[in-house]
Design a protein around this motif. Sequence first.
Motif, PDB file in Angstrom:
ATOM      1  N   UNK A  78    -107.114  -7.156  33.538  1.00  0.00           N
ATOM      2  CA  UNK A  78    -106.444  -7.763  32.386  1.00  0.00           C
ATOM      3  C   UNK A  78    -104.937  -7.553  32.507  1.00  0.00           C
ATOM      4  N   UNK A  79    -104.187  -8.245  31.673  1.00  0.00           N
ATOM      5  CA  UNK A  79    -102.729  -8.159  31.717  1.00  0.00           C
ATOM      6  C   UNK A  79    -102.248  -6.793  31.242  1.00  0.00           C
ATOM      7  N   UNK A  80    -101.090  -6.393  31.756  1.00  0.00           N
ATOM      8  CA  UNK A  80    -100.423  -5.205  31.230  1.00  0.00           C
ATOM      9  C   UNK A  80     -98.929  -5.473  31.174  1.00  0.00           C
ATOM     10  N   UNK A  81     -98.272  -4.845  30.215  1.00  0.00           N
ATOM     11  CA  UNK A  81     -96.830  -4.995  30.031  1.00  0.00           C
ATOM     12  C   UNK A  81     -96.176  -3.624  30.085  1.00  0.00           C
ATOM     13  N   UNK A  82     -95.138  -3.510  30.905  1.00  0.00           N
ATOM     14  CA  UNK A  82     -94.296  -2.320  30.946  1.00  0.00           C
ATOM     15  C   UNK A  82     -93.060  -2.638  30.123  1.00  0.00           C
ATOM     16  N   UNK A  83     -92.940  -2.001  28.971  1.00  0.00           N
ATOM     17  CA  UNK A  83     -91.900  -2.308  27.991  1.00  0.00           C
ATOM     18  C   UNK A  83     -90.599  -1.602  28.390  1.00  0.00           C
ATOM     19  N   UNK A  84     -89.568  -2.331  28.816  1.00  0.00           N
ATOM     20  CA  UNK A  84     -88.371  -1.687  29.370  1.00  0.00           C
ATOM     21  C   UNK A  84     -87.660  -0.806  28.348  1.00  0.00           C
ATOM     22  N   UNK A  85     -87.219   0.358  28.813  1.00  0.00           N
ATOM     23  CA  UNK A  85     -86.364   1.219  28.008  1.00  0.00           C
ATOM     24  C   UNK A  85     -87.069   2.021  26.933  1.00  0.00           C
ATOM     25  N   UNK A  86     -88.373   1.921  26.815  1.00  0.00           N
ATOM     26  CA  UNK A  86     -89.087   2.671  25.783  1.00  0.00           C
ATOM     27  C   UNK A  86     -89.819   3.859  26.402  1.00  0.00           C
ATOM     28  N   UNK A  87     -89.802   4.976  25.670  1.00  0.00           N
ATOM     29  CA  UNK A  87     -90.528   6.163  26.131  1.00  0.00           C
ATOM     30  C   UNK A  87     -91.826   6.302  25.336  1.00  0.00           C
ATOM     31  N   UNK A  88     -92.500   7.417  25.517  1.00  0.00           N
ATOM     32  CA  UNK A  88     -93.842   7.555  24.961  1.00  0.00           C
ATOM     33  C   UNK A  88     -93.859   7.499  23.441  1.00  0.00           C
ATOM     34  N   UNK A  89     -92.785   7.893  22.793  1.00  0.00           N
ATOM     35  CA  UNK A  89     -92.760   7.889  21.331  1.00  0.00           C
ATOM     36  C   UNK A  89     -92.115   6.619  20.763  1.00  0.00           C
ATOM     37  N   UNK A  90     -91.150   6.056  21.463  1.00  0.00           N
ATOM     38  CA  UNK A  90     -90.485   4.864  20.932  1.00  0.00           C
ATOM     39  C   UNK A  90     -91.257   3.581  21.203  1.00  0.00           C
ATOM     40  N   UNK A  91     -92.214   3.607  22.112  1.00  0.00           N
ATOM     41  CA  UNK A  91     -92.920   2.384  22.485  1.00  0.00           C
ATOM     42  C   UNK A  91     -93.670   1.776  21.303  1.00  0.00           C
ATOM     43  N   UNK A  92     -94.070   2.582  20.327  1.00  0.00           N
ATOM     44  CA  UNK A  92     -94.834   2.059  19.192  1.00  0.00           C
ATOM     45  C   UNK A  92     -93.939   1.555  18.057  1.00  0.00           C
ATOM     46  N   UNK A  93     -92.640   1.794  18.135  1.00  0.00           N
ATOM     47  CA  UNK A  93     -91.745   1.369  17.050  1.00  0.00           C
ATOM     48  C   UNK A  93     -91.824  -0.135  16.804  1.00  0.00           C
ATOM     49  N   UNK A  94     -92.113  -0.889  17.834  1.00  0.00           N
ATOM     50  CA  UNK A  94     -92.143  -2.349  17.715  1.00  0.00           C
ATOM     51  C   UNK A  94     -93.239  -2.837  16.785  1.00  0.00           C
ATOM     52  N   UNK A  95     -94.228  -1.986  16.471  1.00  0.00           N
ATOM     53  CA  UNK A  95     -95.262  -2.388  15.522  1.00  0.00           C
ATOM     54  C   UNK A  95     -94.704  -2.600  14.116  1.00  0.00           C
ATOM     55  N   UNK A  96     -93.519  -2.082  13.857  1.00  0.00           N
ATOM     56  CA  UNK A  96     -92.897  -2.270  12.539  1.00  0.00           C
ATOM     57  C   UNK A  96     -92.309  -3.661  12.365  1.00  0.00           C
ATOM     58  N   UNK A  97     -92.092  -4.387  13.452  1.00  0.00           N
ATOM     59  CA  UNK A  97     -91.418  -5.684  13.394  1.00  0.00           C
ATOM     60  C   UNK A  97     -92.420  -6.825  13.515  1.00  0.00           C
ATOM     61  N   UNK A  98     -92.379  -7.807  12.614  1.00  0.00           N
ATOM     62  CA  UNK A  98     -93.350  -8.904  12.686  1.00  0.00           C
ATOM     63  C   UNK A  98     -93.123  -9.853  13.852  1.00  0.00           C
ATOM     64  N   UNK A  99     -91.965  -9.773  14.492  1.00  0.00           N
ATOM     65  CA  UNK A  99     -91.657 -10.712  15.560  1.00  0.00           C
ATOM     66  C   UNK A  99     -91.455 -10.021  16.913  1.00  0.00           C
ATOM     67  N   UNK A 100     -91.835  -8.772  17.029  1.00  0.00           N
ATOM     68  CA  UNK A 100     -91.689  -8.069  18.301  1.00  0.00           C
ATOM     69  C   UNK A 100     -92.687  -8.599  19.326  1.00  0.00           C
ATOM     70  N   UNK A 101     -92.375  -8.387  20.579  1.00  0.00           N
ATOM     71  CA  UNK A 101     -93.293  -8.805  21.642  1.00  0.00           C
ATOM     72  C   UNK A 101     -94.633  -8.081  21.513  1.00  0.00           C
ATOM     73  N   UNK A 102     -94.615  -6.833  21.069  1.00  0.00           N
ATOM     74  CA  UNK A 102     -95.854  -6.080  20.932  1.00  0.00           C
ATOM     75  C   UNK A 102     -96.729  -6.656  19.821  1.00  0.00           C
ATOM     76  N   UNK A 103     -96.140  -6.935  18.666  1.00  0.00           N
ATOM     77  CA  UNK A 103     -96.919  -7.542  17.583  1.00  0.00           C
ATOM     78  C   UNK A 103     -97.402  -8.939  17.976  1.00  0.00           C
ATOM     79  N   UNK A 104     -96.582  -9.688  18.679  1.00  0.00           N
ATOM     80  CA  UNK A 104     -97.027 -11.001  19.162  1.00  0.00           C
ATOM     81  C   UNK A 104     -98.232 -10.858  20.068  1.00  0.00           C
ATOM     82  N   UNK A 105     -98.204  -9.861  20.933  1.00  0.00           N
ATOM     83  CA  UNK A 105     -99.338  -9.625  21.832  1.00  0.00           C
ATOM     84  C   UNK A 105    -100.592  -9.279  21.056  1.00  0.00           C
ATOM     85  N   UNK A 106    -100.425  -8.549  19.974  1.00  0.00           N
ATOM     86  CA  UNK A 106    -101.578  -8.169  19.157  1.00  0.00           C
ATOM     87  C   UNK A 106    -102.151  -9.349  18.372  1.00  0.00           C
TER      88      UNK A 106
END
Length: 260
Positions: A228-256
């Motif tokens: 399956x596909x995987x994405x390596x999110x540039x510039x994010x570390x283990x704790x900041x990688x989930x911050x994008x769940x707060x944004x309705x238009x982030x690439x992570x939320x779009x993927x979800x």
Amino acid sequence: MDMTREYQNGAFIAGSETLPALWAAKAAQFREHLGPRARLDLPYGPAPRNRFDLFLPESPPKGLMIFIHGGYWISTDKSLWSHLAAGALARGWACALPGYTLAPEARIAQITSEVESAILAACAEVAGPLVITGHSAGGHLSARMGNPDRSPALQSRLSRIVPISPLAELEPLAETDMQTKLRLDAAEIATESPARHGLTTPAHIWVGGSERPAFLWQARTLSENWNCAWTVDPGTHHFSVIDALESPHSALINTCLDNL
């Protein structure tokens, strides 16, 4: 190789000791802002942590997203992560955060079963598509929900899983200091490593580009074994990688949530 060091995160992230207080404050503020649309500590079983929080959008939900918290199965609590429901709610989705019994009181196999029960209980509250995501140990648990040994009731409802920085192969964890609490044995490692089993639903693996090499390996191993596909999110570390769940238009939320 020192596996304990390989799976340490905070030691390699500047200022990580300040993050739990920040998460707790943001989560509490988010719950207060939602008011009655935050339904807290809904029971799904008899154990003290057998509770889930359900956050509702302003209009009837388009579907249900689950976020499963991490902490190596031995720490943290759903109450730290309420704010990560913000992106889903802004898209018109409900979001549930399950709690679960922590190790060493529970083994990982029991935690997996508890999380499935929590998800089914949340599904009884919200109709529509089901998307499951989770972070770190929660990434492991979200990945386990896509394996073919889960219940038909879950499989029939599940539309997509997006494990974030997942622990997909458990054998290295048995060589860390956490083993004193996890008590992993060969049988449980085989059963509870999602990368060793098939996939019954569409999946996309997400991982921070600045994570420890062990987590990049875990994510790639899962994506390769599942094809399956995987994405390596540039510039994010283990704790900041989930911050994008707060944004309705982030690439992570779009993927979800896109195209569901």
